[in-house]
Design a protein around this motif. Structure first.
Motif, PDB file in Angstrom:
ATOM      1  N   VAL A   1      37.400  30.292  28.172  1.00 37.26           N
ATOM      2  CA  VAL A   1      36.774  29.243  29.088  1.00 37.26           C
ATOM      3  C   VAL A   1      36.168  29.932  30.301  1.00 37.26           C
ATOM      4  O   VAL A   1      36.752  31.104  30.712  1.00 37.26           O
ATOM      5  N   ASP A   2      35.185  29.169  31.170  1.00 34.55           N
ATOM      6  CA  ASP A   2      34.973  30.035  32.448  1.00 34.55           C
ATOM      7  C   ASP A   2      34.756  28.728  33.467  1.00 34.55           C
ATOM      8  O   ASP A   2      35.148  27.566  33.187  1.00 34.55           O
ATOM      9  N   ARG A   3      34.286  29.015  34.593  1.00 35.42           N
ATOM     10  CA  ARG A   3      34.082  27.942  35.770  1.00 35.42           C
ATOM     11  C   ARG A   3      33.004  26.947  35.093  1.00 35.42           C
ATOM     12  O   ARG A   3      33.346  26.039  35.749  1.00 35.42           O
ATOM     13  N   ASP A   4      32.404  27.110  34.157  1.00 38.33           N
ATOM     14  CA  ASP A   4      31.544  25.975  33.740  1.00 38.33           C
ATOM     15  C   ASP A   4      32.245  25.116  32.637  1.00 38.33           C
ATOM     16  O   ASP A   4      31.722  24.018  32.429  1.00 38.33           O
ATOM     17  N   THR A   5      33.488  25.562  32.235  1.00 36.91           N
ATOM     18  CA  THR A   5      34.498  24.726  31.247  1.00 36.91           C
ATOM     19  C   THR A   5      34.928  23.398  32.124  1.00 36.91           C
ATOM     20  O   THR A   5      35.568  23.695  33.233  1.00 36.91           O
ATOM     21  N   PRO A   6      34.814  22.319  31.704  1.00 34.20           N
ATOM     22  CA  PRO A   6      35.551  21.254  32.214  1.00 34.20           C
ATOM     23  C   PRO A   6      36.878  21.585  32.420  1.00 34.20           C
ATOM     24  O   PRO A   6      37.655  22.104  31.249  1.00 34.20           O
ATOM     25  N   ASP A   7      37.785  21.164  33.264  1.00 38.51           N
ATOM     26  CA  ASP A   7      39.017  21.367  33.839  1.00 38.51           C
ATOM     27  C   ASP A   7      39.356  22.604  33.892  1.00 38.51           C
ATOM     28  O   ASP A   7      40.580  22.968  33.940  1.00 38.51           O
ATOM     29  N   PHE A   8      38.459  23.693  33.921  1.00 37.81           N
ATOM     30  CA  PHE A   8      38.932  24.947  34.413  1.00 37.81           C
ATOM     31  C   PHE A   8      39.663  25.282  35.404  1.00 37.81           C
ATOM     32  O   PHE A   8      40.815  26.291  35.400  1.00 37.81           O
ATOM     33  N   ALA A   9      39.701  24.418  36.419  1.00 36.87           N
ATOM     34  CA  ALA A   9      40.725  24.516  37.594  1.00 36.87           C
ATOM     35  C   ALA A   9      42.062  24.174  37.458  1.00 36.87           C
ATOM     36  O   ALA A   9      42.890  24.435  38.228  1.00 36.87           O
ATOM     37  N   GLY A  10      42.183  23.752  36.164  1.00 42.86           N
ATOM     38  CA  GLY A  10      43.520  23.308  35.853  1.00 42.86           C
ATOM     39  C   GLY A  10      44.278  24.140  34.877  1.00 42.86           C
ATOM     40  O   GLY A  10      45.251  24.300  34.461  1.00 42.86           O
ATOM     41  N   MET A  11      43.362  25.322  34.506  1.00 39.51           N
ATOM     42  CA  MET A  11      43.562  26.225  33.507  1.00 39.51           C
ATOM     43  C   MET A  11      44.068  27.578  33.798  1.00 39.51           C
ATOM     44  O   MET A  11      44.670  28.289  33.126  1.00 39.51           O
ATOM     45  N   VAL A  12      44.051  28.008  35.250  1.00 39.63           N
ATOM     46  CA  VAL A  12      44.239  29.239  35.621  1.00 39.63           C
ATOM     47  C   VAL A  12      45.673  29.412  36.088  1.00 39.63           C
ATOM     48  O   VAL A  12      46.455  30.174  35.699  1.00 39.63           O
ATOM     49  N   VAL A  13      46.125  28.641  36.973  1.00 40.77           N
ATOM     50  CA  VAL A  13      47.727  28.482  37.474  1.00 40.77           C
ATOM     51  C   VAL A  13      48.000  27.469  36.609  1.00 40.77           C
ATOM     52  O   VAL A  13      48.033  26.303  37.014  1.00 40.77           O
ATOM     53  N   SER A  14      48.546  27.888  35.514  1.00 39.44           N
ATOM     54  CA  SER A  14      48.782  26.792  34.220  1.00 39.44           C
ATOM     55  C   SER A  14      50.635  27.113  34.085  1.00 39.44           C
ATOM     56  O   SER A  14      50.963  26.391  33.126  1.00 39.44           O
ATOM     57  N   LEU A  15      51.141  28.239  34.598  1.00 45.07           N
ATOM     58  CA  LEU A  15      52.727  28.417  34.244  1.00 45.07           C
ATOM     59  C   LEU A  15      52.862  28.712  32.848  1.00 45.07           C
ATOM     60  O   LEU A  15      54.063  28.607  32.198  1.00 45.07           O
ATOM     61  N   GLY A  16      51.672  29.187  32.062  1.00 50.73           N
ATOM     62  CA  GLY A  16      51.901  29.430  30.750  1.00 50.73           C
ATOM     63  C   GLY A  16      52.098  28.376  29.863  1.00 50.73           C
ATOM     64  O   GLY A  16      52.415  28.416  28.633  1.00 50.73           O
ATOM     65  N   ALA A  17      51.947  27.169  30.209  1.00 51.77           N
ATOM     66  CA  ALA A  17      51.861  25.883  29.472  1.00 51.77           C
ATOM     67  C   ALA A  17      50.865  25.427  28.543  1.00 51.77           C
ATOM     68  O   ALA A  17      50.784  24.443  27.740  1.00 51.77           O
ATOM     69  N   LEU A  18      49.891  26.255  28.718  1.00 51.86           N
ATOM     70  CA  LEU A  18      48.619  25.985  27.719  1.00 51.86           C
ATOM     71  C   LEU A  18      48.239  27.107  26.928  1.00 51.86           C
ATOM     72  O   LEU A  18      47.504  26.465  25.886  1.00 51.86           O
ATOM     73  N   GLY A  19      48.794  28.220  26.817  1.00 51.25           N
ATOM     74  CA  GLY A  19      48.556  29.097  25.792  1.00 51.25           C
ATOM     75  C   GLY A  19      48.839  30.319  26.200  1.00 51.25           C
ATOM     76  O   GLY A  19      49.423  30.661  27.375  1.00 51.25           O
ATOM     77  N   VAL A  20      48.770  31.425  25.326  1.00 51.78           N
ATOM     78  CA  VAL A  20      48.875  32.706  25.739  1.00 51.78           C
ATOM     79  C   VAL A  20      47.597  33.397  26.271  1.00 51.78           C
ATOM     80  O   VAL A  20      46.738  33.601  25.410  1.00 51.78           O
ATOM     81  N   VAL A  21      47.436  33.705  27.403  1.00 52.91           N
ATOM     82  CA  VAL A  21      46.103  34.378  28.089  1.00 52.91           C
ATOM     83  C   VAL A  21      46.378  35.886  27.561  1.00 52.91           C
ATOM     84  O   VAL A  21      47.341  36.634  27.674  1.00 52.91           O
ATOM     85  N   THR A  22      45.164  36.197  26.882  1.00 51.60           N
ATOM     86  CA  THR A  22      44.896  37.571  26.462  1.00 51.60           C
ATOM     87  C   THR A  22      43.988  38.411  27.419  1.00 51.60           C
ATOM     88  O   THR A  22      44.240  39.492  27.286  1.00 51.60           O
ATOM     89  N   GLU A  23      42.902  37.772  27.700  1.00 50.88           N
ATOM     90  CA  GLU A  23      42.016  38.410  28.542  1.00 50.88           C
ATOM     91  C   GLU A  23      41.767  37.582  29.952  1.00 50.88           C
ATOM     92  O   GLU A  23      41.589  36.565  29.866  1.00 50.88           O
ATOM     93  N   VAL A  24      41.359  38.271  31.157  1.00 51.81           N
ATOM     94  CA  VAL A  24      41.182  37.618  32.251  1.00 51.81           C
ATOM     95  C   VAL A  24      39.884  38.275  32.772  1.00 51.81           C
ATOM     96  O   VAL A  24      39.915  39.420  33.000  1.00 51.81           O
ATOM     97  N   THR A  25      38.866  37.473  33.198  1.00 56.95           N
ATOM     98  CA  THR A  25      37.630  37.916  33.791  1.00 56.95           C
ATOM     99  C   THR A  25      37.599  37.546  35.394  1.00 56.95           C
ATOM    100  O   THR A  25      38.126  36.545  35.842  1.00 56.95           O
ATOM    101  N   LEU A  26      37.749  38.790  36.127  1.00 58.72           N
ATOM    102  CA  LEU A  26      37.949  38.636  37.570  1.00 58.72           C
ATOM    103  C   LEU A  26      36.661  39.029  38.437  1.00 58.72           C
ATOM    104  O   LEU A  26      35.922  40.023  37.898  1.00 58.72           O
TER     105      LEU A  26
END
Length: 420
Positions: free
Chosen positions: A154-179
């Protein structure tokens, strides 16, 4: 309790401060992405653990606990886009060092460089500065393993991306982050002593990053750590009625300053000045609990006055209190959502029985300012009050239900605060 080890190394059994012992039935350290995907797909409950710098049990699980430190240390640049994609389990200090060697920087860092990238962004962890957002605001893309073991990019063009970043680990296991990255830059750090209370607001806006410290035992604020861009004019020794520190300082009284970043205005690279603590040393004190409340920026002085009637109670159990500012953002569960913020951070003694009632009283006295607690610290705010503090709360609940309908990433505390 059965234990699974994948690769070498022992996954952590308790958090950094030692106040939380993880209840997981199995501990895993996968060494490949496919192994991680199988663990997620096969488990009924699973959580990822980062550097363990959380002080509460939101991420604790009775299912399986997985650490990402065995996965490949991804690090790749996209110079055209001005981004770096990094493994989620890396520490910010290690990412920053590598960025700097390539001529790049992040806009800001937290006070500790020891914290993991994924854990920091998931909890809205931050540095300081009126123009600086929290660490998650630099995130332009994520790769995560979802509840069925699939990979989601997902990226900033993905719908609901603003809900996926500060997610408390509740949406999945994040493996890579683009900064998002910027050109590397130099910073000078100055420490000043005994700031008059009436100068707080001016002090907080006086440099690129500012932290004000008090132990609640004096009418003045004990230390101001100013991190200014190297080209800016140095402050006078009597800046805002303070005295320039003549010896190296540590934020916690009585602690040795050798673990702290260089002071006295000596210029240095951003990643060696913006944190308070050096990567190769034990951060902060270690024997401690922490809590933090985020309030509207304009409330900084009034918030301190609201706590004055219980200053003696705070002083009896606090090691140090830090005041910082963070810019507003649009990340749904960010404590800075839609408002410029002042954060009151408390480093307490390591005595939950003595500290918890004081935390509750601090929260009560600051309630008129609609505080939002830091997701990784100690807090007693009830679920209904917490939900009311976030305008996009129910949007996040719907996003969670869509991405994890079976509750693979649920924990007992998440179920309490984010009921399905």
């Amino acid at each position: 309790m059965s234990t699974t080890f994948s690769g070498t190394g022992d996954p952590p059994r308790h958090n950094w401060a030692g106040n939380v012992s993880y209840r997981a039935r199995r501990f895993h350290r996968p060494t490949t992405l496919d192994e991680l995907r199988r663990l997620v797909a096969d488990g009924t409950r699973l959580r990822a653990v980062g550097s363990g710098h959380s002080f509460n049990t939101l991420g604790d699980t009775e299912g399986d606990l997985v650490t990402l430190t065995g996965l490949p240390s991804t690090f790749r640049f996209d110079r055209e886009r001005g981004t770096a994609t990094v493994a989620a389990g890396l520490r910010y200090g290690d990412v920053a060092t590598r960025l700097h060697t390539h001529g790049y920087a992040l806009p800001n860092l937290a006070s500790l460089p020891h914290i993991s990238v994924a854990g920091s962004i998931a909890t809205g962890t931050h540095g300081s500065g009126t123009g600086n957002g929290n660490l998650a605001t630099a995130v332009s893309g994520l790769t995560l393993v979802t509840a069925d073991g699939d990979l989601l990019h997902v990226d900033r063009d993905t719908p609901d991306f603003a809900g996926m970043v500060v997610s408390l680990g509740a949406l999945g296991v994040v493996t890579e982050v683009t900064l998002d990255v910027v050109e590397t830059f130099e910073v000078r750090q100055y420490v000043h002593l005994d700031l008059p209370r009436e100068a707080l607001d001016e002090a907080l806006g006086s440099a690129y990053s500012v932290s004000v410290f008090t132990d609640w035992r004096s009418p003045r604020l004990g230390q101001v750590w100013r991190k200014q861009l190297a080209a800016d004019r140095p402050p006078p020794p009597d800046w805002l009625g303070t005295t320039a520190a003549r010896t190296p300082q540590h934020p916690v009284p009585g602690m040795p300053p050798e673990s702290c970043t260089v002071q006295f205005g000596t210029p240095g690279p951003w990643h060696e000045r913006l944190p308070h603590f050096r990567l190769g040393f034990n951060p902060s004190n270690g024997e401690e609990l922490q809590s933090e409340l985020h309030l509207p920026r304009r409330a900084a002085a009034d918030a301190l006055h609201a706590l004055d009637p219980i200053a003696d109670r705070i002083a009896a159990v606090v090691q140090i209190c830090e005041v910082r500012t963070i810019a507003a953002d649009q990340l749904w569960l960010s404590p800075q959502y839609d408002r410029d913020t002042v954060a009151l951070h408390f480093t307490w003694i390591a005595d939950p029985a003595a500290v918890t009632p004081v935390v509750a009283e601090v929260e009560q006295r600051l309630a008129p300012f609609a505080p939002r607690p830091h997701w990784g610290k100690v807090f007693t705010v009830d679920p209904a009050t917490l939900a009311a503090a976030y305008p996009r709360w129910h949007d996040f609940l719907a996003l969670r239900a869509r991405l994890d309908p079976g509750g693979v990433f649920d924990t007992p505390d998440l179920d309490r605060y984010l009921p399905r």
